[in-house]
Design a protein around this motif. Structure first.
Motif, PDB file in Angstrom:
ATOM      1  N   GLY A   1      55.753 -60.606  36.525  1.00 20.08           N
ATOM      2  CA  GLY A   1      54.998 -59.967  37.591  1.00 20.08           C
ATOM      3  C   GLY A   1      54.114 -60.892  38.408  1.00 20.08           C
ATOM      4  O   GLY A   1      53.387 -60.441  39.291  1.00 20.08           O
ATOM      5  N   ALA A   2      54.158 -62.189  38.133  1.00 16.63           N
ATOM      6  CA  ALA A   2      53.266 -63.133  38.802  1.00 16.63           C
ATOM      7  C   ALA A   2      53.765 -63.529  40.188  1.00 16.63           C
ATOM      8  O   ALA A   2      54.964 -63.683  40.407  1.00 16.63           O
ATOM      9  N   LEU A   3      52.818 -63.710  41.100  1.00 12.73           N
ATOM     10  CA  LEU A   3      53.058 -64.336  42.389  1.00 12.73           C
ATOM     11  C   LEU A   3      52.840 -65.835  42.198  1.00 12.73           C
ATOM     12  O   LEU A   3      52.283 -66.254  41.182  1.00 12.73           O
ATOM     13  N   ALA A   4      53.232 -66.636  43.175  1.00 13.18           N
ATOM     14  CA  ALA A   4      53.097 -68.086  43.027  1.00 13.18           C
ATOM     15  C   ALA A   4      52.380 -68.703  44.214  1.00 13.18           C
ATOM     16  O   ALA A   4      52.569 -68.291  45.359  1.00 13.18           O
ATOM     17  N   LEU A   5      51.560 -69.702  43.905  1.00 11.56           N
ATOM     18  CA  LEU A   5      50.964 -70.590  44.900  1.00 11.56           C
ATOM     19  C   LEU A   5      51.482 -71.987  44.626  1.00 11.56           C
ATOM     20  O   LEU A   5      51.444 -72.443  43.473  1.00 11.56           O
ATOM     21  N   ASN A   6      51.978 -72.656  45.640  1.00 11.89           N
ATOM     22  CA  ASN A   6      52.482 -74.019  45.491  1.00 11.89           C
ATOM     23  C   ASN A   6      51.554 -74.975  46.244  1.00 11.89           C
ATOM     24  O   ASN A   6      51.284 -74.775  47.428  1.00 11.89           O
ATOM     25  N   ARG A   7      51.083 -75.990  45.535  1.00 12.03           N
ATOM     26  CA  ARG A   7      50.165 -76.947  46.153  1.00 12.03           C
ATOM     27  C   ARG A   7      50.877 -77.715  47.252  1.00 12.03           C
ATOM     28  O   ARG A   7      51.967 -78.231  47.074  1.00 12.03           O
TER      29      ARG A   7
ATOM     30  N   LEU B   1      39.438 -74.921  36.311  1.00  8.18           N
ATOM     31  CA  LEU B   1      40.767 -75.250  35.780  1.00  8.18           C
ATOM     32  C   LEU B   1      40.917 -76.702  35.344  1.00  8.18           C
ATOM     33  O   LEU B   1      41.900 -77.052  34.710  1.00  8.18           O
ATOM     34  N   GLY B   2      39.992 -77.547  35.741  1.00  8.30           N
ATOM     35  CA  GLY B   2      40.067 -78.951  35.356  1.00  8.30           C
ATOM     36  C   GLY B   2      40.932 -79.805  36.263  1.00  8.30           C
ATOM     37  O   GLY B   2      40.979 -81.016  36.117  1.00  8.30           O
ATOM     38  N   LYS B   3      41.620 -79.179  37.219  1.00  9.83           N
ATOM     39  CA  LYS B   3      42.509 -79.904  38.132  1.00  9.83           C
ATOM     40  C   LYS B   3      42.969 -78.948  39.222  1.00  9.83           C
ATOM     41  O   LYS B   3      42.667 -77.752  39.182  1.00  9.83           O
ATOM     42  N   PHE B   4      43.724 -79.480  40.167  1.00 10.95           N
ATOM     43  CA  PHE B   4      44.423 -78.669  41.143  1.00 10.95           C
ATOM     44  C   PHE B   4      45.893 -78.652  40.708  1.00 10.95           C
ATOM     45  O   PHE B   4      46.644 -79.588  41.002  1.00 10.95           O
ATOM     46  N   PRO B   5      46.310 -77.619  39.990  1.00  6.98           N
ATOM     47  CA  PRO B   5      47.693 -77.586  39.496  1.00  6.98           C
ATOM     48  C   PRO B   5      48.713 -77.604  40.635  1.00  6.98           C
ATOM     49  O   PRO B   5      48.427 -77.139  41.741  1.00  6.98           O
ATOM     50  N   GLU B   6      49.874 -78.129  40.353  1.00 10.66           N
ATOM     51  CA  GLU B   6      50.940 -78.144  41.347  1.00 10.66           C
ATOM     52  C   GLU B   6      51.360 -76.716  41.702  1.00 10.66           C
ATOM     53  O   GLU B   6      51.641 -76.405  42.853  1.00 10.66           O
ATOM     54  N   HIS B   7      51.415 -75.841  40.694  1.00 12.23           N
ATOM     55  CA  HIS B   7      51.766 -74.433  40.889  1.00 12.23           C
ATOM     56  C   HIS B   7      50.739 -73.587  40.140  1.00 12.23           C
ATOM     57  O   HIS B   7      50.338 -73.940  39.028  1.00 12.23           O
ATOM     58  N   ILE B   8      50.352 -72.496  40.757  1.00 13.52           N
ATOM     59  CA  ILE B   8      49.499 -71.514  40.100  1.00 13.52           C
ATOM     60  C   ILE B   8      50.225 -70.172  40.195  1.00 13.52           C
ATOM     61  O   ILE B   8      50.529 -69.703  41.293  1.00 13.52           O
ATOM     62  N   TYR B   9      50.517 -69.590  39.053  1.00 12.88           N
ATOM     63  CA  TYR B   9      51.137 -68.261  38.990  1.00 12.88           C
ATOM     64  C   TYR B   9      50.030 -67.290  38.628  1.00 12.88           C
ATOM     65  O   TYR B   9      49.206 -67.565  37.759  1.00 12.88           O
ATOM     66  N   PHE B  10      50.025 -66.125  39.301  1.00 14.62           N
ATOM     67  CA  PHE B  10      48.905 -65.209  39.123  1.00 14.62           C
ATOM     68  C   PHE B  10      49.304 -63.774  39.416  1.00 14.62           C
ATOM     69  O   PHE B  10      50.260 -63.508  40.147  1.00 14.62           O
ATOM     70  N   ARG B  11      48.551 -62.835  38.824  1.00  8.15           N
ATOM     71  CA  ARG B  11      48.687 -61.417  39.150  1.00  8.15           C
ATOM     72  C   ARG B  11      47.419 -60.705  38.727  1.00  8.15           C
ATOM     73  O   ARG B  11      46.714 -61.154  37.816  1.00  8.15           O
ATOM     74  N   ALA B  12      47.144 -59.599  39.379  1.00  2.81           N
ATOM     75  CA  ALA B  12      46.006 -58.764  39.009  1.00  2.81           C
ATOM     76  C   ALA B  12      46.314 -58.074  37.691  1.00  2.81           C
ATOM     77  O   ALA B  12      47.438 -57.595  37.483  1.00  2.81           O
ATOM     78  N   VAL B  13      45.330 -58.025  36.805  1.00  3.23           N
ATOM     79  CA  VAL B  13      45.513 -57.349  35.533  1.00  3.23           C
ATOM     80  C   VAL B  13      44.514 -56.188  35.359  1.00  3.23           C
ATOM     81  O   VAL B  13      44.671 -55.379  34.468  1.00  3.23           O
ATOM     82  N   GLU B  14      43.498 -56.149  36.171  1.00  6.92           N
ATOM     83  CA  GLU B  14      42.527 -55.035  36.164  1.00  6.92           C
ATOM     84  C   GLU B  14      42.074 -54.803  37.577  1.00  6.92           C
ATOM     85  O   GLU B  14      41.841 -55.695  38.333  1.00  6.92           O
TER      86      GLU B  14
END
Length: 129
Positions: A78-84, A116-129
């Motif tokens: 169910g995650a969307l993606a952000l690509n750096r 996060l400690g860095k700028f990840p190459e990809h961040i996958y995310f979705r709302a959970v609440e």
């Protein structure tokens, strides 16, 4: 981007790159979104979500003033993606392109390094609440 928990997340993100972590965001009455990072040592203004991140939170919150978002460096159900796309100079944050989404660009400030400690190459995310 609760998409939260300050210093504990630094260890958590590195340790759980395959498991989503969660951060909370809230929207104040004047319309500005903030990440809830109670241990962040800087001013509250640094925690404001702007330049596309606010639009993404509006989308995820579906009209609410609070949303909890799960994030991971690895895809999950169910995650969307952000690509750096680009990392700015020190103090310049990083630009991300949402994948398959109407929002064209999301800028994440250097608070991301605290969370996060860095700028990840990809961040996958979705709302959970």
């Amino acid at each position: 981007m609760p998409l939260l928990m300050g210093a504990a997340l630094l260890v958590g993100w590195a340790r759980t790159a395959f498991e989503p972590i969660q951060f909370a965001f809230y929207k104040e009455p004047h319309g500005t979104w903030y990440i809830d990072l109670p241990d962040y040592p800087g001013p509250k203004g640094n925690l404001a979500m702007v330049a596309g991140a606010d639009d993404m939170l509006d989308f995820l919150a579906k009209g609410k003033n609070r949303v909890v978002v799960a994030m991971s460096e690895q895809p999950f159900t169910g995650a969307l993606a952000l690509n750096r796309v680009k990392v700015g100079e020190p103090g310049g944050g990083a630009y991300y392109k949402p994948e398959n989404h109407a929002i064209q660009s999301v800028w994440l400030c250097d608070v991301t390094l605290f969370a996060l400690g860095k700028f990840p190459e990809h961040i996958y995310f979705r709302a959970v609440e």
